[in-house]
Enzyme design. Structure first.
Site, PDB file in Angstrom:
ATOM      1  N   LYS A  68      41.380 -14.331   3.123  1.00 47.80           N
ATOM      2  CA  LYS A  68      40.947 -13.596   4.315  1.00 47.80           C
ATOM      3  C   LYS A  68      42.161 -13.310   5.183  1.00 47.80           C
ATOM      4  CE  LYS A  68      36.159 -15.011   5.052  1.00 47.80           C
ATOM      5  NZ  LYS A  68      35.260 -15.755   5.971  1.00 47.80           N
ATOM      6  N   GLU A 128      38.945 -28.551  10.918  1.00 42.45           N
ATOM      7  CA  GLU A 128      38.594 -27.848   9.671  1.00 42.45           C
ATOM      8  C   GLU A 128      38.497 -28.840   8.515  1.00 42.45           C
ATOM      9  OE1 GLU A 128      37.713 -24.719   9.684  1.00 42.45           O
ATOM     10  OE2 GLU A 128      38.852 -23.602  11.180  1.00 42.45           O
ATOM     11  N   ARG A 160      30.206 -18.692   0.377  1.00 40.46           N
ATOM     12  CA  ARG A 160      31.443 -18.769   1.165  1.00 40.46           C
ATOM     13  C   ARG A 160      31.154 -18.848   2.664  1.00 40.46           C
ATOM     14  NH1 ARG A 160      37.297 -15.778   0.570  1.00 40.46           N
ATOM     15  NH2 ARG A 160      38.171 -16.818   2.383  1.00 40.46           N
ATOM     16  N   HIS A 218      41.710 -22.501  17.948  1.00 39.95           N
ATOM     17  CA  HIS A 218      40.631 -22.178  17.007  1.00 39.95           C
ATOM     18  C   HIS A 218      39.919 -23.453  16.545  1.00 39.95           C
ATOM     19  CE1 HIS A 218      38.524 -20.089  13.802  1.00 39.95           C
ATOM     20  NE2 HIS A 218      38.989 -20.980  12.944  1.00 39.95           N
ATOM     21  N   ASN A 248      32.049 -21.301   7.288  1.00 42.46           N
ATOM     22  CA  ASN A 248      32.070 -20.914   8.703  1.00 42.46           C
ATOM     23  C   ASN A 248      31.244 -21.849   9.577  1.00 42.46           C
ATOM     24  OD1 ASN A 248      33.718 -18.629   8.331  1.00 42.46           O
ATOM     25  ND2 ASN A 248      31.977 -17.502   7.529  1.00 42.46           N
ATOM     26  N   HIS A 269      33.803 -18.890  17.692  1.00 42.57           N
ATOM     27  CA  HIS A 269      34.397 -17.583  18.015  1.00 42.57           C
ATOM     28  C   HIS A 269      33.950 -17.121  19.395  1.00 42.57           C
ATOM     29  CE1 HIS A 269      35.293 -16.374  13.548  1.00 42.57           C
ATOM     30  NE2 HIS A 269      36.123 -17.277  14.018  1.00 42.57           N
ATOM     31  N   ARG A 288      49.338   0.322  -0.084  1.00 42.86           N
ATOM     32  CA  ARG A 288      47.983   0.014  -0.592  1.00 42.86           C
ATOM     33  C   ARG A 288      47.878  -1.377  -1.210  1.00 42.86           C
ATOM     34  NH1 ARG A 288      48.404   5.504  -2.098  1.00 42.86           N
ATOM     35  NH2 ARG A 288      47.251   6.795  -0.636  1.00 42.86           N
ATOM     36  N   GLU A 342      32.328 -13.427   0.165  1.00 45.09           N
ATOM     37  CA  GLU A 342      31.368 -13.961   1.127  1.00 45.09           C
ATOM     38  C   GLU A 342      30.025 -13.242   1.095  1.00 45.09           C
ATOM     39  OE1 GLU A 342      33.149 -15.500   4.781  1.00 45.09           O
ATOM     40  OE2 GLU A 342      31.328 -14.911   5.820  1.00 45.09           O
ATOM     41  N   HIS A 345      31.769 -21.830  13.300  1.00 45.91           N
ATOM     42  CA  HIS A 345      32.640 -20.705  13.659  1.00 45.91           C
ATOM     43  C   HIS A 345      31.958 -19.642  14.507  1.00 45.91           C
ATOM     44  CE1 HIS A 345      35.291 -22.635  10.845  1.00 45.91           C
ATOM     45  NE2 HIS A 345      36.200 -21.677  10.920  1.00 45.91           N
ATOM     46  N   LYS A 368      37.621 -25.754  -0.725  1.00 41.12           N
ATOM     47  CA  LYS A 368      37.663 -24.333  -0.379  1.00 41.12           C
ATOM     48  C   LYS A 368      37.857 -23.490  -1.641  1.00 41.12           C
ATOM     49  CE  LYS A 368      39.129 -20.718   2.594  1.00 41.12           C
ATOM     50  NZ  LYS A 368      39.632 -20.274   3.874  1.00 41.12           N
TER      51      LYS A 368
HETATM   52  P1  NAD Z   1      48.826 -20.899  14.890  1.00 35.34           P
HETATM   53  O1  NAD Z   1      49.203 -20.081  13.757  1.00 35.34           O
HETATM   54  O2  NAD Z   1      48.764 -20.273  16.227  1.00 35.34           O
HETATM   55  O3  NAD Z   1      49.804 -22.165  14.954  1.00 35.34           O
HETATM   56  C1  NAD Z   1      49.630 -23.096  15.985  1.00 35.34           C
HETATM   57  C2  NAD Z   1      50.926 -23.317  16.771  1.00 35.34           C
HETATM   58  O4  NAD Z   1      51.775 -24.171  16.011  1.00 35.34           O
HETATM   59  C3  NAD Z   1      51.717 -22.071  17.047  1.00 35.34           C
HETATM   60  O5  NAD Z   1      52.316 -22.184  18.301  1.00 35.34           O
HETATM   61  C4  NAD Z   1      52.772 -22.102  15.953  1.00 35.34           C
HETATM   62  O6  NAD Z   1      53.937 -21.391  16.283  1.00 35.34           O
HETATM   63  C5  NAD Z   1      53.054 -23.562  15.875  1.00 35.34           C
HETATM   64  N1  NAD Z   1      53.566 -24.058  14.610  1.00 35.34           N
HETATM   65  C6  NAD Z   1      53.257 -23.648  13.376  1.00 35.34           C
HETATM   66  N2  NAD Z   1      53.802 -24.451  12.477  1.00 35.34           N
HETATM   67  C7  NAD Z   1      54.498 -25.379  13.155  1.00 35.34           C
HETATM   68  C8  NAD Z   1      55.258 -26.500  12.776  1.00 35.34           C
HETATM   69  N3  NAD Z   1      55.355 -26.875  11.506  1.00 35.34           N
HETATM   70  N4  NAD Z   1      55.867 -27.230  13.732  1.00 35.34           N
HETATM   71  C9  NAD Z   1      55.702 -26.908  15.043  1.00 35.34           C
HETATM   72  N5  NAD Z   1      54.971 -25.886  15.470  1.00 35.34           N
HETATM   73  C10 NAD Z   1      54.370 -25.128  14.528  1.00 35.34           C
HETATM   74  O7  NAD Z   1      47.375 -21.571  14.673  1.00 35.34           O
HETATM   75  P2  NAD Z   1      46.641 -22.183  13.405  1.00 35.34           P
HETATM   76  O8  NAD Z   1      45.766 -23.231  13.953  1.00 35.34           O
HETATM   77  O9  NAD Z   1      47.580 -22.513  12.306  1.00 35.34           O
HETATM   78  O10 NAD Z   1      45.755 -20.971  12.896  1.00 35.34           O
HETATM   79  C11 NAD Z   1      44.731 -20.434  13.691  1.00 35.34           C
HETATM   80  C12 NAD Z   1      44.481 -19.031  13.212  1.00 35.34           C
HETATM   81  O11 NAD Z   1      44.035 -19.066  11.864  1.00 35.34           O
HETATM   82  C13 NAD Z   1      43.412 -18.305  13.999  1.00 35.34           C
HETATM   83  O12 NAD Z   1      43.849 -17.009  14.291  1.00 35.34           O
HETATM   84  C14 NAD Z   1      42.230 -18.249  13.050  1.00 35.34           C
HETATM   85  O13 NAD Z   1      41.420 -17.126  13.257  1.00 35.34           O
HETATM   86  C15 NAD Z   1      42.917 -18.196  11.723  1.00 35.34           C
HETATM   87  N6  NAD Z   1      42.118 -18.685  10.607  1.00 35.34           N
HETATM   88  C16 NAD Z   1      42.045 -17.906   9.505  1.00 35.34           C
HETATM   89  C17 NAD Z   1      41.333 -18.337   8.415  1.00 35.34           C
HETATM   90  C18 NAD Z   1      41.325 -17.516   7.159  1.00 35.34           C
HETATM   91  O14 NAD Z   1      40.569 -17.846   6.233  1.00 35.34           O
HETATM   92  N7  NAD Z   1      42.141 -16.486   7.055  1.00 35.34           N
HETATM   93  C19 NAD Z   1      40.693 -19.572   8.435  1.00 35.34           C
HETATM   94  C20 NAD Z   1      40.793 -20.355   9.588  1.00 35.34           C
HETATM   95  C21 NAD Z   1      41.513 -19.901  10.673  1.00 35.34           C
HETATM   96  N1  GLY Z   2      37.652 -19.879   6.931  1.00 36.80           N
HETATM   97  C1  GLY Z   2      36.504 -19.354   6.286  1.00 36.80           C
HETATM   98  C2  GLY Z   2      36.779 -18.636   5.015  1.00 36.80           C
HETATM   99  O1  GLY Z   2      37.900 -18.567   4.561  1.00 36.80           O
HETATM  100  O2  GLY Z   2      35.884 -18.115   4.413  1.00 36.80           O
END
Ligand code: NAD
Ligand code: GLY
Length: 381
Positions: A162, A204, A260, A284, A264, A271, A140, A256, A267, A246
């Site tokens: 998130k 971003e 917040r 992304h 987006n 998406h 939990r 949100e 987004h 942020k």
């Molecule tokens: P990712 O996690 O897929 O990483 C991108 C690539 O880089 C992957 O192949 C990873 O293995 C590689 N990588 C990571 N660190 C590395 C490093 N230091 N050196 C070499 N390679 C490396 O993608 P991302 O762009 O980091 O994240 C995208 C994701 O984040 C999406 O799923 C999106 O929905 C999510 N997201 C979430 C939020 C949130 O608030 N939670 C906000 C924005 C995006």
């Molecule tokens: N990436 C949008 C949020 O965290 O709210």
């Protein structure tokens, strides 16, 4: 050196930057869930930043097969023999699924992670979102440390709590709000990031300028070559301003229900592009870049932005070598996918649009004809 506060927008923030010689620490003010965001070089070597923030029980590091060989040895060494179970997942957005999540739970069970344990999410946003969601539900809810290693995750996904996995019906549909206990953004990890991923992170970063901070946007327009060249002081400044913006918005509206949603920008459109093209085809950040152009075009169609403003949005994204043209999904398909967005209320797609550059708004009562006009123009009829 990063610019001083009067050369950038930091001075306006309610956030406190605790400056020390090695790294900067921001604090996200969320009452008893407040936590530090450490930003600097070589932080993976500083075990105290983790042990000061996490409970003393067993820890499980969740990472992927790309990041593990690069940074897991450093983390292991820095933790100096502390018991650290490991869960190494396949790499890629297409693995951000319930099946992959089940592997994390299996690793938690095997490592006997209890409520005094913690998860360390070492990787980009995919790992951060999966590991964060696993932590939010295991027993939990247990502690999680976000250790982001992509620019995108350092400026966005690791901060704010998130967490999610995707469902075939849409992105991030299964998730929870679960704030980390600490965020450790080690800028050194950006050295190994592929160029395309660095650029996706810049989308971003640019977003923060467009939604809330025209001075930061001006700084980005001037300093984009340094960012693309991975100048560490420029990256440090960009990560810090992004996290400060942020953190300020999340502190105002953790769940949100209001501002917040501004985070987006681009987004809802993005998406739809990600889902239509197949997860992982468009990154992304790339989809968000094209989505921000669509948001700017819609804002212009509503008479809020000028053509010059839209050109400026396209131009800064081009400077970052990001896509500004959307795939030809067709307006109907785009609208269908956009209607799955979590911001939809009473059947209306709520959009983040721009009243001006640096001033985003969440709009529900816009003229839908303007949206359809833009989607048809940019994505085909
Ligand atoms: P990712 O996690 O897929 O990483 C991108 C690539 O880089 C992957 O192949 C990873 O293995 C590689 N990588 C990571 N660190 C590395 C490093 N230091 N050196 C070499 N390679 C490396 O993608 P991302 O762009 O980091 O994240 C995208 C994701 O984040 C999406 O799923 C999106 O929905 C999510 N997201 C979430 C939020 C949130 O608030 N939670 C906000 C924005 C995006
Ligand atoms: N990436 C949008 C949020 O965290 O709210």
């Amino acid at each position: 050196m990063p610019p001083t506060s009067d050369a950038g927008p930091n001075s306006n923030f309610g956030m406190v930057a605790l400056v020390n010689t090695e790294h900067h620490t921001l604090r996200i003010e969320l009452g008893d869930r407040a936590y530090p965001i450490h930003i600097g070089s070589g932080l993976l070597d500083k075990d105290a930043l983790l042990s000061d923030a996490l409970p003393s029980g067993p820890w499980l590091v969740v990472t992927n097969e790309t990041v593990a060989p690069l940074y897991l040895p450093t983390l292991r060494k820095s933790l100096n023999g502390r018991l650290l179970a490991e869960c190494i997942l396949p790499d890629g957005e297409q693995h951000k699924t319930l099946e992959t999540l089940a592997r994390v739970y299996d690793a938690m069970a095997a490592a006997r992670i209890t409520r005094d344990g913690a998860v360390l999410a070492l990787g980009g946003g995919v790992i951060g979102d999966i590991a964060g969601f696993a932590a939010s539900t295991w027993n939990r809810g247990i502690s999680v440390a976000q250790i982001p290693t992509t620019l995108l995750s350092q400026v966005d996904s690791s901060v704010g709590g998130k967490t999610a996995v995707n469902h075939p019906a849409g992105k991030n549909l299964i998730g929870a709000f679960h704030q980390p206990s600490v965020v450790l953004a080690d800028l050194n990890t950006l050295a190994t990031l592929p160029d395309r991923e660095l650029r996706a992170g810049l989308a971003e970063v640019i977003k923060y300028g467009l939604i809330a901070d025209v001075r930061f946007l001006e700084w980005l327009e001037a300093e984009m070559p340094r960012l693309l060249a991975r100048d560490v002081s420029a990256l440090a400044y960009a990560v810090e301003v992004s996290c400060a913006t942020k953190a300020r918005i999340v502190a105002l509206d953790e769940r949100e229900s209001g501002p917040r949603a501004l985070l987006n920008l681009g987004h809802t459109f993005g998406h739809a592009i990600e889902a239509a093209m197949g997860y992982g085809q468009w990154l992304h950040g790339e989809a968000v870049a094209a989505g921000m152009v669509l948001a700017a075009e819609t804002s212009r169609a509503l008479g809020w932005l000028s053509q010059a403003d839209v050109d400026r949005v396209r131009s800064v994204l081009r400077q970052a070598e990001l896509p500004t043209e959307s795939p030809r999904l067709g307006a109907d398909r785009a609208l269908e996918l956009m209607s799955l967005d979590k911001k939809v209320k009473a059947g209306r797609i709520r959009l983040v649009l721009m009243r001006a550059i640096g001033e985003a708004v969440v709009a529900a009562d816009y003229d839908e004809a303007a949206l359809r006009f833009v989607l048809t123009q940019e994505m085909g009829g």
